[in-house]
Design an enzyme around this catalytic site. Structure first.
Site, PDB file in Angstrom:
ATOM      1  N   HIS A  65      -6.166   0.306  -8.286  1.00 30.69           N
ATOM      2  CA  HIS A  65      -5.903  -0.598  -9.400  1.00 30.69           C
ATOM      3  C   HIS A  65      -4.591  -1.334  -9.177  1.00 30.69           C
ATOM      4  CE1 HIS A  65      -3.899   3.217 -10.404  1.00 30.69           C
ATOM      5  NE2 HIS A  65      -2.998   2.473 -11.028  1.00 30.69           N
ATOM      6  N   CYS A 179       3.354   5.675 -14.792  1.00 33.46           N
ATOM      7  CA  CYS A 179       3.120   5.392 -13.370  1.00 33.46           C
ATOM      8  C   CYS A 179       3.572   3.970 -13.084  1.00 33.46           C
ATOM      9  CB  CYS A 179       1.650   5.595 -13.011  1.00 33.46           C
ATOM     10  SG  CYS A 179       0.515   4.435 -13.817  1.00 33.46           S
TER      11      CYS A 179
END
Length: 661
Positions: A65, A179
């Protein structure tokens, strides 16, 4: 809002053998669907994200991603591999591959959907259904939640939402997950921790610092928590909120792969009484909540700027002070060491230190402004904040100009973010539109409107400091001493320190006296408590006596926070005593005319102090005053055995009082 995934974005027979070819195959479907404008550019962004950290997860899942300017709308493509593809997961290849693409400025609604998917991936029933379904349209519907109405993360257990066991209150953990891109791992880690907490009978509340938003944990929830888990690959925002609690600090994937182990680890730390080392230094800081009144929020914004500024001040100021110690004050007129440097000459080394320190010190005002704006609006405030701070330096608006520039930059970005823009422009807002408009507006205001008046005020303040003498200087020393010792490293302390540091940007005799008084007063509280525990140890607990030994070093190093353990245990006696000693030291330092060019260092920069002997005398006097008052007040806190009816009660009620006076 367009659908996140359609049948055309599903490949139930993905033939790729590597993660690169898998990403390309799924990305080609996105291009065909009009969701990606540049295939190679998008794949380069995917590869860059993959290089930061593998995206394979236990359970046969791969989630490559990224956020990319080549994505027109938040999109998800799904592929199922019969052979499995290596995405770096500890348990082997992945057969379920989700390629998640988000625009550079994706809106919160879409990102919330992405976070919900990330949480659902922790549900075994959901992944089993994905492996069994053959129809691409049904797979897309399943991922969209149209064929799985149960809440994400449901285990099928017949529990009422929000119920807790009727037995004793469970162990309580607060956690933060984050993240680098804030899309998938952030929310999967949160879901994993919450599931593991349910299994272990532990109450886990998670703050996800991801792209779908940053909603702070309620301060009351944090205060009531027994322990903290920080699972992150980027800096945890406002980390000081969790200081003083047992903490496990790991990468985000650890929370996904082994949440039960993390919970067991932090419970063990709590049982052993292990807390974070920064507890003393950060305990007084109140970060507040989103609903705080304006004054509280303003204080937080200013303290954010000051906290990021201090390392530049310390590095630059100490290097400049060392340069003066080696080469004398005339070293400030030395030629550039890039053009003239002699290895064997002390003057060249002094010039080198001075010019490095000057470069670091030159960031003081821009960093202050940039991070005030950052505290207000996060990363969008950095560009206009730094630009405004640099302009403040250019027009000689100094420290006050930096404060104004930071607040203006944050306010301008807030105003821009409230404007509703077409969906087509959202992708370029954070990288083009907001920086462009905010920098232009802040630059105009600083150059044309408010900069010159602030520069005049800065000059007036500098001239006033330069002309301080006699009673005025002593009164200022008293005020600064009281402020430095009021909250021992908290906001009031930082205001006094920032005032002194601001004067170093344009050093004069008056500003150097202020810096000396501020550092001297800041050393007094821990030194005073150290002396008190030495001369009257029986008035303190064993833990306080041990803290007193450490306080000698902390005080000598100008770390006022060394007195916090004493103030926390007995604030009504310790804080007034510390303030009295600080006021005496500040007044004497100003009266003696001591000067200081270094912004930090404590006793270790005494050779750089103007008038070092009288300066040390001022510190000693304040230390004695603080210690004497603490001993006096603590000696009088019990009736000394005069209560005939229950002579042991005062001692029993206050464990800090010795059993025998």
């Amino acid at each position: 809002m367009s659908e996140l995934i359609t049948a055309e974005l599903v490949d139930v027979d993905l033939a790729a053998e590597t993660k690169q070819t898998a990403a390309r195959s799924l990305a080609e479907r996105m291009v065909a669907a009009g969701r990606v404008t540049d295939l190679d550019g998008f794949l380069a962004d995917v590869a860059a994200r993959e290089a930061q950290m593998p995206t394979g997860l236990d359970g046969g899942i791969g989630i490559p991603h990224c956020r990319s300017e080549h994505v027109t709308a938040p999109t998800l493509a799904f592929g199922r591999s019969a052979r499995g593809i290596d995405f770096g997961a500890p348990d082997g290849p992945a057969d379920l591959i989700f390629l998640i693409a988000a625009p550079a400025g994706a809106d919160d609604d879409h990102l919330t959907i992405l976070s919900a998917l990330a949480r659902r991936l922790m549900d075994a029933e959901f992944t089993d259904a994905l492996r069994a379904e053959r129809d691409p349209a049904a797979v897309a519907a399943l991922i969209r939640g149209e064929e799985a109405p149960a809440p994400a993360g449901s285990t099928g257990a017949p529990e009422a939402a929000g119920e807790v066991p009727a037995a004793a209150a469970p162990f309580r953990i607060v956690a933060v997950t984050s993240c680098p891109t804030g899309i998938a791992h952030t929310y999967m880690a949160a879901e994993s921790l919450q599931k593991a907490g349910e299994a272990a009978g532990v109450d886990v509340v998670v703050e996800t610092q991801g792209s779908a938003g940053f909603t702070r944990l309620d301060p009351g929830v944090i205060a009531a928590a027994d322990a903290v888990i920080l699972a992150h690959d980027v800096e945890v925002r406002e980390k000081d909120r969790f200081a003083g609690k047992p903490t496990v600090d790991v990468g985000v994937k650890a929370a996904i792969n082994r949440p039960a182990e993390l919970i067991a680890d932090v419970r063990g730390k709590a049982a052993r009484g292990e807390t974070t080392a920064a507890a003393a230094a950060t305990a007084p800081m109140d970060t507040g909540a989103p609903g705080d009144h304006f004054g509280t929020r303003l204080r937080k914004w200013l303290m954010t700027g000051v906290s990021y500024m201090v390392p530049f001040v310390a590095a630059g100021g100490l290097l400049i002070a060392l340069a003066f110690a080696i080469g004398g004050y005339e070293i400030n007129s030395a030629p550039s060491v890039a053009e003239h440097f002699v290895w064997t000459e002390a003057a060249s080394w002094a010039a080198l230190l001075f010019q490095i320190g000057g470069a670091a010190f030159g960031f003081l005002v821009p960093v202050l402004a940039g991070y005030i704006a950052y505290g207000m609006v996060d990363r969008p405030g950095l560009v206009p904040g730094f630009v405004g701070g640099a302009i403040a330096v250019t027009i000689n608006a100094g420290f006050l100009g930096g404060l104004a520039a930071g607040l203006i930059a944050g306010a301008v970005v807030m105003a821009i973010q409230r404007v509703r823009v077409p969906a087509v422009l959202r992708g370029v807002m954070p990288v083009v539109v907001i920086p462009l408009i905010s920098a232009a507006v802040v630059g105009f205001l600083m150059f044309i409107v408010v900069g010159k008046p602030i520069a005049s005020l800065q000059k007036a303040m500098t001239d006033w400091l330069s002309g301080l003498s006699g009673g005025n200087a002593v009164l200022l020393g008293v005020l600064l001493g009281l402020m430095m010792c009021f909250d021992l490293g908290g906001p009031v302390n930082k205001v006094a320190y920032a005032f002194a540091v601001g004067g170093l940007a344009t050093p004069t005799d008056g500003s150097l006296k202020v810096m000396a008084a501020v550092m001297a007063a800041g050393m007094v509280p821990p030194l005073g408590m150290a002396l008190a525990t030495t001369v009257r140890a029986k008035l303190f607990t064993k833990a306080e006596q041990d803290n007193g030994k450490a306080a000698w070093v902390l005080g000598a190093s100008f770390i006022s926070e060394g007195a916090i353990p004493f103030a926390a245990a007995d604030p009504l006696r310790v804080i007034p005593s510390a303030m009295a000693g600080g006021a005496v030291t500040g007044a004497l330092s100003m009266a003696f005319g001591a000067t200081l060019r270094a912004p930090h260092g404590g006793i270790f920069v005494v050779p750089l102090i103007g008038g070092p002997l009288v300066y040390l005398l001022a510190i000693a006097a304040g230390t004695v005053v603080t210690a004497g008052l603490v001993v006096l007040l603590k000696s009088r806190r019990k009736p000394a055995g005069s209560a005939a009816t229950a002579p042991a009660a005062p001692e029993a009620a206050d464990p800090k009082v010795p059993a025998a006076a």
